[in-house]
Write a protein that holds these residues in place. Structure first.
Motif, PDB file in Angstrom:
ATOM      1  N   GLN A  39       0.839  -1.193   0.000  1.00  0.00           N
ATOM      2  CA  GLN A  39       0.000   0.000   0.000  1.00  0.00           C
ATOM      3  C   GLN A  39       0.872   1.240   0.000  1.00  0.00           C
ATOM      4  OE1 GLN A  39      -2.775   0.273   3.296  1.00  0.00           O
ATOM      5  NE2 GLN A  39      -4.178   1.502   2.071  1.00  0.00           N
ATOM      6  N   GLU A  44      -5.321   2.079  -2.482  1.00  0.00           N
ATOM      7  CA  GLU A  44      -5.851   0.934  -1.754  1.00  0.00           C
ATOM      8  C   GLU A  44      -4.770  -0.134  -1.593  1.00  0.00           C
ATOM      9  OE1 GLU A  44     -10.550   1.186  -3.136  1.00  0.00           O
ATOM     10  OE2 GLU A  44      -9.311  -0.522  -3.703  1.00  0.00           O
ATOM     11  N   ARG A  45      -4.975  -0.947  -0.564  1.00  0.00           N
ATOM     12  CA  ARG A  45      -4.045  -2.058  -0.354  1.00  0.00           C
ATOM     13  C   ARG A  45      -4.190  -3.057  -1.501  1.00  0.00           C
ATOM     14  NH1 ARG A  45      -2.948  -4.049   5.688  1.00  0.00           N
ATOM     15  NH2 ARG A  45      -2.651  -1.782   5.759  1.00  0.00           N
TER      16      ARG A  45
END
Length: 132
Positions: A39, A44-45
């Motif tokens: 991330q 977003e991860r």
């Protein structure tokens, strides 16, 4: 208690390599699911790679295929992410994640490994910075 501790991050120039490690405790990596996510600020991860330790199948995001490789060392209860030919866009905090630590079967893991909610256990992360 499940614990994951990442190490191996750092700063490298583009084209360089790093090897991330995730030391697990509280369960064995022999029969569970492990993954690496990353991330960067404002994003977003993202699922990077995963391994299904039950059949040793591995999965890698298209953006890292051919450059990154996930592996495990059962004796050391550790999962690795070998990262080669690093690019500036690989710069991120990298997290180790685990699921199925109690022997649970995750049906359809090959379609779920990119989803952070699949994994209940997470490490604190290790920073990777790639300069151009």
């Amino acid at each position: 208690q499940v614990q994951l501790v990442e190490s191996g991050g750092g700063s490298v120039q583009a084209g360089g390599s790093l090897r991330l490690s995730c030391a697990a405790s509280g369960y064995t990596v022999r029969a569970n699911y492990m993954a690496w996510f990353r991330q960067s600020p404002g994003k977003e991860r993202e699922g990077v790679a995963a391994i299904d330790s039950r059949d040793s199948n591995t999965y890698h995001a298209d953006s890292v295929k051919g450059r990154f490789a996930i592996s495990r060392d059962i004796a050391k209860n550790t999962v690795f992410l070998q990262m080669n030919t690093l690019k500036p866009e690989d710069t991120a905090m990298y997290y180790c994640a685990a699921a199925g630590t109690g022997g649970q079967l995750l049906v359809g893991f090959n379609g779920r490994w990119r989803i952070p909610a699949t994994f209940p256990y997470w490490g604190q992360g290790t920073q990777v910075t790639v300069s151009s």
